[in-house]
Design a protein around this motif. Sequence first.
Motif, PDB file in Angstrom:
ATOM      1  N   LYS A   1       0.872  -1.266  -0.083  1.00 57.33           N
ATOM      2  CA  LYS A   1       0.022   0.113  -0.158  1.00 57.33           C
ATOM      3  C   LYS A   1       0.820   1.272   0.020  1.00 57.33           C
ATOM      4  CE  LYS A   1      -3.559  -2.410   2.818  1.00 57.33           C
ATOM      5  NZ  LYS A   1      -3.957  -2.674   3.946  1.00 57.33           N
ATOM      6  N   PRO A   2       0.567   2.309  -0.667  1.00 57.23           N
ATOM      7  CA  PRO A   2       1.211   3.487  -0.894  1.00 57.23           C
ATOM      8  C   PRO A   2       1.726   4.018   0.539  1.00 57.23           C
ATOM      9  CG  PRO A   2      -0.361   3.596  -2.426  1.00 57.23           C
ATOM     10  CD  PRO A   2      -0.704   2.334  -1.663  1.00 57.23           C
ATOM     11  N   GLU A   3       0.767   4.070   1.583  1.00 55.14           N
ATOM     12  CA  GLU A   3       1.133   4.637   2.650  1.00 55.14           C
ATOM     13  C   GLU A   3       2.120   3.880   3.486  1.00 55.14           C
ATOM     14  OE1 GLU A   3      -2.823   2.227   3.092  1.00 55.14           O
ATOM     15  OE2 GLU A   3      -1.908   3.773   1.649  1.00 55.14           O
ATOM     16  N   SER A   4       2.528   2.559   3.188  1.00 57.22           N
ATOM     17  CA  SER A   4       3.336   1.554   3.884  1.00 57.22           C
ATOM     18  C   SER A   4       4.623   1.509   3.312  1.00 57.22           C
ATOM     19  CB  SER A   4       2.453   0.459   3.973  1.00 57.22           C
ATOM     20  OG  SER A   4       1.254   0.317   4.564  1.00 57.22           O
ATOM     21  N   VAL A   5       4.813   2.043   2.224  1.00 53.81           N
ATOM     22  CA  VAL A   5       6.306   1.903   1.369  1.00 53.81           C
ATOM     23  C   VAL A   5       7.529   2.072   2.555  1.00 53.81           C
ATOM     24  CG1 VAL A   5       7.874   2.829  -0.101  1.00 53.81           C
ATOM     25  CG2 VAL A   5       5.353   2.437  -0.712  1.00 53.81           C
TER      26      VAL A   5
ATOM     27  N   ARG B   1       9.783  -0.945   3.666  1.00 53.29           N
ATOM     28  CA  ARG B   1      11.245  -0.780   3.497  1.00 53.29           C
ATOM     29  C   ARG B   1      12.073  -1.164   4.660  1.00 53.29           C
ATOM     30  NH1 ARG B   1      13.713   2.557  -0.624  1.00 53.29           N
ATOM     31  NH2 ARG B   1      14.856   3.081   0.874  1.00 53.29           N
ATOM     32  N   ARG B   2      11.776  -0.521   5.796  1.00 53.03           N
ATOM     33  CA  ARG B   2      12.490  -0.926   7.071  1.00 53.03           C
ATOM     34  C   ARG B   2      12.442  -2.170   7.471  1.00 53.03           C
ATOM     35  NH1 ARG B   2      10.120   3.537  10.825  1.00 53.03           N
ATOM     36  NH2 ARG B   2       9.462   4.765   8.976  1.00 53.03           N
ATOM     37  N   ALA B   3      11.091  -2.926   7.476  1.00 48.92           N
ATOM     38  CA  ALA B   3      11.054  -4.088   8.028  1.00 48.92           C
ATOM     39  C   ALA B   3      11.569  -5.179   6.945  1.00 48.92           C
ATOM     40  CB  ALA B   3       9.389  -4.662   7.880  1.00 48.92           C
ATOM     41  N   THR B   4      11.750  -4.871   5.630  1.00 50.64           N
ATOM     42  CA  THR B   4      12.528  -5.862   4.940  1.00 50.64           C
ATOM     43  C   THR B   4      13.702  -5.798   5.099  1.00 50.64           C
ATOM     44  OG1 THR B   4      10.243  -5.541   3.594  1.00 50.64           O
ATOM     45  CG2 THR B   4      12.443  -6.359   2.440  1.00 50.64           C
TER      46      THR B   4
ATOM     47  N   THR C   1       8.848 -12.659  11.911  1.00 49.76           N
ATOM     48  CA  THR C   1       8.586 -11.424  12.349  1.00 49.76           C
ATOM     49  C   THR C   1       8.192 -10.494  11.028  1.00 49.76           C
ATOM     50  OG1 THR C   1       9.846 -11.829  14.522  1.00 49.76           O
ATOM     51  CG2 THR C   1       9.615  -9.429  13.625  1.00 49.76           C
ATOM     52  N   TRP C   2       9.008 -10.750  10.122  1.00 52.28           N
ATOM     53  CA  TRP C   2       8.885  -9.924   8.900  1.00 52.28           C
ATOM     54  C   TRP C   2       7.414 -10.341   8.366  1.00 52.28           C
ATOM     55  CZ3 TRP C   2       8.056 -11.561   3.850  1.00 52.28           C
ATOM     56  CH2 TRP C   2       7.980 -10.604   2.957  1.00 52.28           C
ATOM     57  N   ARG C   3       7.012 -11.549   8.144  1.00 55.17           N
ATOM     58  CA  ARG C   3       5.797 -11.918   7.531  1.00 55.17           C
ATOM     59  C   ARG C   3       4.878 -11.566   8.371  1.00 55.17           C
ATOM     60  NH1 ARG C   3       4.924 -17.879   9.153  1.00 55.17           N
ATOM     61  NH2 ARG C   3       4.282 -16.585  10.985  1.00 55.17           N
ATOM     62  N   ASP C   4       4.656 -11.666   9.518  1.00 51.32           N
ATOM     63  CA  ASP C   4       3.754 -10.886  10.562  1.00 51.32           C
ATOM     64  C   ASP C   4       3.593  -9.271  10.283  1.00 51.32           C
ATOM     65  OD1 ASP C   4       3.023 -13.523  10.946  1.00 51.32           O
ATOM     66  OD2 ASP C   4       3.739 -13.459  13.013  1.00 51.32           O
ATOM     67  N   THR C   5       4.794  -8.735  10.291  1.00 55.10           N
ATOM     68  CA  THR C   5       4.710  -7.379  10.397  1.00 55.10           C
ATOM     69  C   THR C   5       4.180  -6.789   9.135  1.00 55.10           C
ATOM     70  OG1 THR C   5       6.573  -7.347  11.980  1.00 55.10           O
ATOM     71  CG2 THR C   5       6.308  -5.099  10.545  1.00 55.10           C
ATOM     72  N   VAL C   6       4.484  -7.241   7.934  1.00 55.15           N
ATOM     73  CA  VAL C   6       4.270  -6.677   6.597  1.00 55.15           C
ATOM     74  C   VAL C   6       2.919  -7.232   6.028  1.00 55.15           C
ATOM     75  CG1 VAL C   6       6.725  -6.397   5.990  1.00 55.15           C
ATOM     76  CG2 VAL C   6       5.442  -8.326   5.211  1.00 55.15           C
ATOM     77  N   ALA C   7       2.139  -8.204   6.546  1.00 56.46           N
ATOM     78  CA  ALA C   7       1.084  -8.666   6.217  1.00 56.46           C
ATOM     79  C   ALA C   7      -0.178  -7.714   6.160  1.00 56.46           C
ATOM     80  CB  ALA C   7       0.623  -9.724   7.381  1.00 56.46           C
ATOM     81  N   GLN C   8      -0.300  -6.618   6.801  1.00 56.80           N
ATOM     82  CA  GLN C   8      -1.350  -5.718   6.757  1.00 56.80           C
ATOM     83  C   GLN C   8      -0.756  -4.597   5.811  1.00 56.80           C
ATOM     84  OE1 GLN C   8      -4.419  -6.142   7.672  1.00 56.80           O
ATOM     85  NE2 GLN C   8      -3.464  -8.177   8.273  1.00 56.80           N
ATOM     86  N   MET C   9       0.597  -4.482   5.183  1.00 53.81           N
ATOM     87  CA  MET C   9       0.809  -3.653   4.385  1.00 53.81           C
ATOM     88  C   MET C   9       0.821  -3.971   2.835  1.00 53.81           C
ATOM     89  SD  MET C   9       4.695  -2.824   6.183  1.00 53.81           S
ATOM     90  CE  MET C   9       4.947  -2.800   7.753  1.00 53.81           C
TER      91      MET C   9
END
Length: 101
Positions: free
Chosen positions: A11-15, A19-22, A73-81
């Motif tokens: 999502k544009p608001e999650s870029v 980036r940080r989580a990835t 942690t990454w998978r769960d963090t970015v799921a909603q993004m």
Amino acid sequence: MLIVHVHVRVKPESVELFRRATLENARHSVKEPGIARFDILQQHDDPTHFVLVEAYRTAEAPAQHKETAHYQTWRDTVAQMMAEPRASVKFSNFFPDDPGW
């Protein structure tokens, strides 16, 4: 050698958060013995499109990677993004040969 290209649209608001989580995930991933490379690419003309280029040394390494705490942690963090589900394409290495990695 197994190379996986993972296409991700966020999502544009999650870029920036993506980036940080990835980046955090990639920094840990490259320390895994089964991973030769872990690259993060962001498309120039569409900053919501990322490609993760994951080069695994063995056929078992992707499953081992998915068992790590940093991946989970990454998978769960970015799921909603995600703007849409991730898609992956698997490749066999051709050049350089496997020892070149």
